[in-house]
Every structure is written in C-alpha cells, then in structure tokens.
Write an enzyme that holds these catalytic residues in place. Structure first.
Site, PDB file in Angstrom:
ATOM      1  N   GLN A   1      75.243  -7.083  43.878  1.00  9.64           N
ATOM      2  CA  GLN A   1      74.754  -8.035  42.863  1.00  9.64           C
ATOM      3  C   GLN A   1      74.740  -9.451  43.434  1.00  9.64           C
ATOM      4  OE1 GLN A   1      77.429  -7.434  39.506  1.00  9.64           O
ATOM      5  NE2 GLN A   1      76.282  -5.657  38.815  1.00  9.64           N
TER       6      GLN A   1
ATOM      7  N   ARG B   1      76.243 -15.814  36.764  1.00  9.24           N
ATOM      8  CA  ARG B   1      77.327 -14.838  36.963  1.00  9.24           C
ATOM      9  C   ARG B   1      78.608 -15.136  36.200  1.00  9.24           C
ATOM     10  NH1 ARG B   1      74.508 -10.429  38.513  1.00  9.24           N
ATOM     11  NH2 ARG B   1      73.080 -10.962  40.189  1.00  9.24           N
TER      12      ARG B   1
END
Ligand code: FAD
Length: 299
Positions: A109, A218
């Site tokens: 990710q 994030r």
C-alpha cells in the site's frame, strides 16, 4: 584541474544554529509486534536558534522578495497562508528520511505513493527474517458491511482464533523456506512461498508537501488500520520538527471538509442534496453531522 579555478566562499552564519534532531542520529518508534519507524535525517537539519525547521518553508517562499526569514509570528501566518492556498513548492524544501520496518502487505500500500525515494531490503540478495505480523485477538476485525474495503468491530472470539491458528500454520512454512535455501534453492525463488505478513524494510525519503499528501490519505479512517498506525507514527515524529506546518496541515487538510457544489446548494437552500446517488447522499449525511447541521432543516 577545473576545481582549482573554483573559489568557494564559506560564509559564516549570522545567527546561531542548532540540530533539529537534538544531536540524535535516530528517533525510533516501535509499531506493532516487529515493526518500527525511525526518523534518520531531516532537511534542514540545522535551524536558527529560536526557530523550528519550519523556517526553511518561509525562506523559500520569500526568495522572490530577498527578505530572508522574518519574525516567528509572521512566519506562522505565512506558512498557514501558503498551506491554505496550496502554494506547495515551499513545503518541498523540507525533507525527511525514515527507516521503516513493516509487513509486505503494508509495504504494498505504502509503495503506491510514488513521490518518495525508496531503497528496500532485497529478498533476492538476503534471507528474509523470521518475523511476521501476527495481530492479537482484539485486533482481529470482522468485514465491514458499509465499506467493502474495510474491517470494523472485533470479530467473535472463535473465528478470530481460527484466523490466528491459520496464521500460525502459514508462519510454520518459514522452516521449509529456510531448509530449501540451505539445500541450494535461490533466494529469489524461495521467497515466493512466503506470506505477505512477513516483514520487509526500507529507507524512505520524501519532501513535506508529498508527505502531507501521504499522511492525509493514510491517517484517514478509510485507510487500513495497520498502515494508519505507521502514518500516525510518522506524523508524531515530524511534528516537533515542523510544528507550524503540521498545525496548518491539521487545520486546512486533515481535519477540513471539502464541499461539493451540490452540497453548497443544499446548505444555501435548506433542501435535500440534489442527487439520486446513494453513496453521495450518505457522504453528505456524514458531512452534515460533522458540520452540526440540523437533520430536519437539511432533511
Ligand atoms: C483508502 C485507500 C484505498 C485504496 N484502494 C486502492 C485499490 O483498491 N486499488 C489500487 O490500485 N489502489 C488503491 N489505493 C491507492 C490509491 O489509488 C493511490 O495509488 C495511492 O493512494 C497513492 O496516491 P497518489 O497517486 O495521489 O500519491 P503519489 O503517488 O504520492 O502521487 C502524489 C501526486 O502526484 C501526482 N502524480 C504522481 N505520479 C503521477 C503520474 N504518474 N501521473 C500523474 N500524476 C502523478 C498526482 O497528482 C498524485 O496525487 C487506495 C488508497 C487509499 C488511501
């Protein structure tokens, strides 16, 4: 020799400077069972006494005026103005280098953020360490109903235990990996049977503008909890070094809300949002809650 013709004028500093990392070579924070994030360098590394590394943002922004850095209070106003108006290039004058240790599924990710410079551990060159991300039972989440990509509340104990037993079994395979390498299998092939919960590590360097973009995505609740834990750690590491920029980021990006034209019209008219799209309507409901708008008048 061409170098002999170049005269370097080493101009002494007009003010006293200090090391923004306090002379430390590494500010390290443990994340989960085997992970960590360590801040290993900062640019600028030296800041004028009485200021923070935020000064470098103003220094760059003021280059057109040749005015240098002004008072700290003025710097704060300038940084907040620049951030509000997305004058982003002065924020690129600040950089941070981190040493990060994380499971491969997090790294996948993380690596999507293309604006960083990365150098990762090579599992072709070196043996992967016997370290796996293994959540505790309380951290085993069930599938979210509203968010197809997410997990939410704790999964009931029996199934959570089944999942943890499954991880135990997968981790047991590490022995086979090691045995096969000892028998001469290449590391580049041996690694392909390892699970994505195994740990990798890298050095990661990024400028503050792009770091804020990473953190905005994030640290957000829509991101997977595990990468969120890393993002929150990074934010905690840089905050003492660039506190003014971090405050602007929280005020104008992370804790701000973007309103669409349809949402602005709904506020102005006091009528429901003019869309039949279910997801857009749900998003508007969430924003209304955050804005404290009365449900009946904005039904
Ligand atoms: C909650 C969440 C869920 C996600 N789900 C998925 C998923 O299901 N599948 C999936 O594949 N990804 C997924 N992603 C990854 C996502 O699509 C982005 O790839 C990732 O967040 C990086 O964002 P970015 O490209 O803006 O960042 P960066 O790569 O850091 O780029 C920063 C900015 O630079 C510019 N930029 C950089 N490179 C280019 C380029 N080559 N061309 C044009 N502009 C460029 C863009 O403006 C970009 O916003 C998800 C991300 C999040 C946060």
């Amino acid at each position: 020799m061409i170098e002999e013709k170049i005269e370097i004028n080493k101009i002494p500093a007009e003010t006293e400077y200090y090391d923004v990392m306090g002379g430390s070579h590494r500010w390290e924070v443990k994340v989960h069972d085997h992970g960590s994030v360590a801040l290993v360098d900062s640019m600028p590394r030296l800041a004028p006494v009485g200021q923070t590394a935020d000064f470098a943002i103003c220094q760059a922004a003021r280059v057109s005026y040749g005015a240098g850095t002004k008072k700290v209070s003025e710097d704060k106003g300038l940084i907040r103005y620049l951030y509000r108006h997305q004058h982003t290039s002065p924020f690129e004058m600040v950089e941070f280098k981190f040493h990060c240790v994380m499971p491969v599924f997090i790294a996948r990710q993380w690596i999507r953020h293309r604006t960083a410079n990365v150098n990762e551990y090579s599992a072709r060159y070196s043996v992967m360490p016997d370290k796996f991300y293994h959540p505790s039972a309380e951290d085993v989440r069930k599938q979210s109903v509203s968010n197809r990509q997410g997990g939410e509340e704790q999964l009931e104990a029996k199934t959570a235990q089944e999942f943890l037993d499954y991880l135990d079994k997968v981790e047991e395979n590490y022995k086979t990996y090691n045995n096969l390498l000892e028998k001469g299998l290449s590391r580049e092939l041996g690694r392909i049977g390892l699970p994505v919960s195994i740990y990798t590590e890298w050095y990661w360097k990024i400028d503050l503008h792009n770091l804020f973009h990473f953190l905005r995505l994030r640290m957000d609740s829509h991101s997977q909890k595990e990468i969120r834990d890393y993002a929150n750690t990074i934010f905690a590491l840089i905050k003492p070094i660039v506190p003014v920029a971090c405050e602007a980021f929280m005020d104008y990006a992370f804790e701000s809300i973007k309103l669409t034209r349809l949402e602005i019209e709904a506020i102005r008219s006091g009528k429901p949002i003019n869309t039949t799209n279910k997801r857009e309507t749900e998003e508007w409901e969430q924003k209304k809650q955050l804005l404290g708008l009365d449900k009946t008048s904005q039904a």
